[in-house]
Scaffold this motif. Structure first.
Motif, PDB file in Angstrom:
ATOM      1  N   SER A 220       0.828  -1.206   0.000  1.00 25.76           N
ATOM      2  CA  SER A 220       0.000   0.000   0.000  1.00 25.76           C
ATOM      3  C   SER A 220       0.860   1.252   0.000  1.00 25.76           C
ATOM      4  N   GLU A 221       1.912   1.252   0.830  1.00 23.80           N
ATOM      5  CA  GLU A 221       2.822   2.388   0.870  1.00 23.80           C
ATOM      6  C   GLU A 221       3.546   2.556  -0.462  1.00 23.80           C
ATOM      7  N   LEU A 222       3.929   1.432  -1.059  1.00 27.22           N
ATOM      8  CA  LEU A 222       4.639   1.502  -2.341  1.00 27.22           C
ATOM      9  C   LEU A 222       3.743   2.070  -3.438  1.00 27.22           C
ATOM     10  N   LEU A 223       2.507   1.597  -3.485  1.00 26.62           N
ATOM     11  CA  LEU A 223       1.582   2.096  -4.504  1.00 26.62           C
ATOM     12  C   LEU A 223       1.267   3.570  -4.281  1.00 26.62           C
ATOM     13  N   ARG A 224       1.164   3.968  -3.022  1.00 24.75           N
ATOM     14  CA  ARG A 224       0.915   5.386  -2.733  1.00 24.75           C
ATOM     15  C   ARG A 224       2.102   6.227  -3.200  1.00 24.75           C
ATOM     16  N   TYR A 225       3.309   5.693  -3.019  1.00 21.44           N
ATOM     17  CA  TYR A 225       4.493   6.418  -3.474  1.00 21.44           C
ATOM     18  C   TYR A 225       4.517   6.520  -4.994  1.00 21.44           C
ATOM     19  N   VAL A 226       4.161   5.423  -5.680  1.00 19.59           N
ATOM     20  CA  VAL A 226       4.150   5.428  -7.148  1.00 19.59           C
ATOM     21  C   VAL A 226       3.149   6.439  -7.677  1.00 19.59           C
ATOM     22  N   LEU A 227       1.973   6.503  -7.055  1.00 20.76           N
ATOM     23  CA  LEU A 227       0.940   7.424  -7.527  1.00 20.76           C
ATOM     24  C   LEU A 227       1.268   8.872  -7.201  1.00 20.76           C
ATOM     25  N   SER A 228       2.044   9.112  -6.159  1.00 23.88           N
ATOM     26  CA  SER A 228       2.335  10.493  -5.759  1.00 23.88           C
ATOM     27  C   SER A 228       3.494  11.089  -6.528  1.00 23.88           C
ATOM     28  N   ARG A 229       4.401  10.258  -7.056  1.00 24.83           N
ATOM     29  CA  ARG A 229       5.552  10.799  -7.772  1.00 24.83           C
ATOM     30  C   ARG A 229       5.182  11.067  -9.216  1.00 24.83           C
ATOM     31  N   GLU A 240      14.265   6.568  -8.276  1.00 22.45           N
ATOM     32  CA  GLU A 240      14.235   5.148  -8.622  1.00 22.45           C
ATOM     33  C   GLU A 240      14.805   4.302  -7.485  1.00 22.45           C
ATOM     34  N   LEU A 241      15.856   4.781  -6.840  1.00 22.91           N
ATOM     35  CA  LEU A 241      16.434   4.058  -5.705  1.00 22.91           C
ATOM     36  C   LEU A 241      15.463   4.018  -4.528  1.00 22.91           C
ATOM     37  N   GLU A 242      14.714   5.104  -4.320  1.00 18.72           N
ATOM     38  CA  GLU A 242      13.709   5.109  -3.256  1.00 18.72           C
ATOM     39  C   GLU A 242      12.618   4.089  -3.546  1.00 18.72           C
ATOM     40  N   PHE A 243      12.223   3.991  -4.806  1.00 19.73           N
ATOM     41  CA  PHE A 243      11.219   3.006  -5.194  1.00 19.73           C
ATOM     42  C   PHE A 243      11.751   1.589  -4.953  1.00 19.73           C
ATOM     43  N   VAL A 244      13.025   1.358  -5.321  1.00 22.88           N
ATOM     44  CA  VAL A 244      13.627   0.040  -5.106  1.00 22.88           C
ATOM     45  C   VAL A 244      13.709  -0.277  -3.614  1.00 22.88           C
ATOM     46  N   ARG A 245      14.004   0.741  -2.802  1.00 23.84           N
ATOM     47  CA  ARG A 245      14.058   0.505  -1.352  1.00 23.84           C
ATOM     48  C   ARG A 245      12.715   0.039  -0.824  1.00 23.84           C
ATOM     49  N   ARG A 246      11.640   0.671  -1.269  1.00 22.38           N
ATOM     50  CA  ARG A 246      10.300   0.271  -0.816  1.00 22.38           C
ATOM     51  C   ARG A 246       9.951  -1.115  -1.343  1.00 22.38           C
ATOM     52  N   TYR A 247      10.349  -1.396  -2.569  1.00 14.50           N
ATOM     53  CA  TYR A 247      10.100  -2.723  -3.122  1.00 14.50           C
ATOM     54  C   TYR A 247      10.896  -3.780  -2.350  1.00 14.50           C
ATOM     55  N   SER A 248      12.125  -3.444  -1.970  1.00 14.41           N
ATOM     56  CA  SER A 248      12.959  -4.390  -1.221  1.00 14.41           C
ATOM     57  C   SER A 248      12.352  -4.690   0.142  1.00 14.41           C
ATOM     58  N   ASP A 249      11.695  -3.700   0.757  1.00 13.08           N
ATOM     59  CA  ASP A 249      11.036  -3.941   2.037  1.00 13.08           C
ATOM     60  C   ASP A 249       9.973  -5.019   1.898  1.00 13.08           C
ATOM     61  N   ILE A 250       9.257  -4.997   0.774  1.00 12.44           N
ATOM     62  CA  ILE A 250       8.242  -6.021   0.542  1.00 12.44           C
ATOM     63  C   ILE A 250       8.890  -7.394   0.402  1.00 12.44           C
ATOM     64  N   GLU A 251       9.964  -7.463  -0.375  1.00 12.16           N
ATOM     65  CA  GLU A 251      10.628  -8.741  -0.590  1.00 12.16           C
ATOM     66  C   GLU A 251      11.285  -9.251   0.692  1.00 12.16           C
ATOM     67  N   ARG A 252      11.765  -8.343   1.544  1.00 11.06           N
ATOM     68  CA  ARG A 252      12.369  -8.786   2.803  1.00 11.06           C
ATOM     69  C   ARG A 252      11.330  -9.378   3.738  1.00 11.06           C
ATOM     70  N   THR A 253      10.091  -8.906   3.615  1.00  7.84           N
ATOM     71  CA  THR A 253       9.009  -9.514   4.393  1.00  7.84           C
ATOM     72  C   THR A 253       8.812 -10.969   3.978  1.00  7.84           C
ATOM     73  N   ARG A 254       9.010 -11.219   2.698  1.00  7.83           N
ATOM     74  CA  ARG A 254       8.843 -12.569   2.160  1.00  7.83           C
ATOM     75  C   ARG A 254      10.015 -13.475   2.529  1.00  7.83           C
ATOM     76  N   PHE A 255      11.248 -12.949   2.395  1.00  5.82           N
ATOM     77  CA  PHE A 255      12.427 -13.785   2.601  1.00  5.82           C
ATOM     78  C   PHE A 255      13.050 -13.634   3.982  1.00  5.82           C
ATOM     79  N   GLY A 256      12.666 -12.587   4.713  1.00 10.14           N
ATOM     80  CA  GLY A 256      13.220 -12.392   6.044  1.00 10.14           C
ATOM     81  C   GLY A 256      14.698 -12.057   5.984  1.00 10.14           C
ATOM     82  N   ASP A 257      15.469 -12.700   6.876  1.00 10.92           N
ATOM     83  CA  ASP A 257      16.906 -12.432   6.958  1.00 10.92           C
ATOM     84  C   ASP A 257      17.676 -13.040   5.796  1.00 10.92           C
TER      85      ASP A 257
END
Length: 380
Positions: A220-229, A240-257
């Motif tokens: 939700s935060e990532l999509l809000r960021y995409v729509l606001s930029r 683009e790096l900020e977008f990748v950081r938010r995307y990485s947060d999602i993937e880290r939730t999936r893969f953890g450490d």
């Protein structure tokens, strides 16, 4: 500047441009008058007759300046009654009549100016005789000059029309190319979204509801960021790096450490323009075909450097590397990235995927350094 000042400024600029056109027009028609006056004056002196140069200037320029005044009229007639259209016979007749009328008016003015310049007695008889002689001697010149002006006007109109067609074609190519890029980007965004939703679905099926809720919140935060930029075709690398950081947060939730994403970007690269989602697609490819296919912890490294007017981006992982079962860059994300790069930069770009010497895969992207967004070029 208020509206009244803007209108006044535009009007002044318009009249200044028109004024310069008249200056250039009369300057052009001054040249033949000077040439003919000089030749006649020199000839008169050569044969021993009295001659006054400024009298010949007045005699000649009266006729040539009349042609200066008639030039816009002939240009208008040329555009109004064109000879390359269906009614060319009628238009030719119009030009024939205009040639006679305008040529006669030029001769009449030239004879009047000549008589006044030389101090001759002006009577109806002397003036009529002068006009008759003018028709005989200058009539052919008037015919030639009329058609010369008309031909030059058609040449200028053809050149202007050609430039307008070229400009229209260039704009059309740019619009077509931009439409293709928009289509590719619209295709890429659902691709990323569907992959993320699929990851959430997997977490739900595993019973990891807390992780799924956290991923939904990050999405939700990532999509809000995409729509606001500003979702242009190109964005600053920092965005683009900020977008990748938010995307990485999602993937880290999936893969953890098991997943670590690091960024090493030189400060002078952050303002450079890059295609939107270009790094996200490369990072997603690295995670999907690197981290997700190994038991050990996955490390994705993003680096950016700027050298000699070029921007160098790298996305490296410590996965199994390219192989028979490994994506070689033909997936939707990489394929769309290649097509978008080709549309934006033509041959002035490169994207290569290769194995790292120490294991894993590295995607190397090279594009020109651009501080402002560029229009898409039609490189098909």
């Amino acid at each position: 500047m208020n509206a009244r000042e803007t209108v006044t400024s535009d009007s002044r600029s318009f009249y200044q441009r028109r004024g310069w056109r008249w200056v250039l027009l009369f300057g052009f028609w001054t040249l033949p008058g000077l040439i003919f006056a000089s030749l006649i004056h020199a000839r008169m002196l050569q044969v021993g007759e009295e001659s006054h140069f400024w009298q010949w200037i007045g005699s000649q320029q009266s006729g040539w300046y009349m042609w200066a005044l008639l030039t816009p009229v002939i240009w208008w007639l040329g555009r109004r009654f064109r000879l390359d259209r269906a009614h060319w016979v009628r238009n030719l007749a119009v030009h024939f009549m205009a040639m006679l009328v305008l040529g006669a008016s030029e001769i009449m003015v030239q004879i009047l100016g000549s008589m006044l310049s030389h101090g001759e007695t002006l009577t109806w008889t002397s003036y009529g005789l002068g006009i008759w002689r003018g028709f005989i001697w200058d009539g052919p010149w008037s015919i030639l000059i009329y058609w010369a002006i008309l031909g030059i006007s058609y040449a200028f109109d053809y050149r202007s029309s050609l430039r307008e067609k070229e400009l229209l074609a260039t704009r059309l190519e740019a619009e077509i190319s931009r439409a293709k890029l928009d289509a590719l980007q619209r295709q890429l965004q659902p691709h990323f979204l569907f992959n993320t939703l699929n990851s959430i679905s997997v977490l739900v099926q595993k019973g990891a509801n807390e992780s799924a809720n956290r991923m939904l919140g990050d999405l939700s935060e990532l999509l809000r960021y995409v729509l606001s930029r500003d979702n242009g075709l190109q964005v600053p690398l920092a965005d683009e790096l900020e977008f990748v950081r938010r995307y990485s947060d999602i993937e880290r939730t999936r893969f953890g450490d098991r997943l670590e994403v690091t960024v090493d970007a030189a400060p002078d690269t952050l303002g450079c323009q890059v295609p939107g989602f270009v790094l996200q697609s490369l990072v997603e490819n690295a995670i999907r075909h690197g981290t997700s296919k190994q038991a050990k912890n996955g490390v994705v490294t993003i680096s950016a450097a700027r050298r000699d007017g070029r921007l160098y981006l790298e996305v490296a992982d410590n996965g199994p590397g390219l192989g028979d079962a490994q994506d070689n860059g033909d997936g939707i994300g990489i394929r769309n990235t290649r097509q978008r790069l080709a549309h934006l930069y033509g041959p002035d770009q490169a994207l290569e995927l290769s194995n790292r010497p120490g294991g894993g895969t590295v995607a190397r992207l090279e594009i020109p350094v651009i501080s402002q967004p560029v229009s898409p070029a039609a490189h098909d």
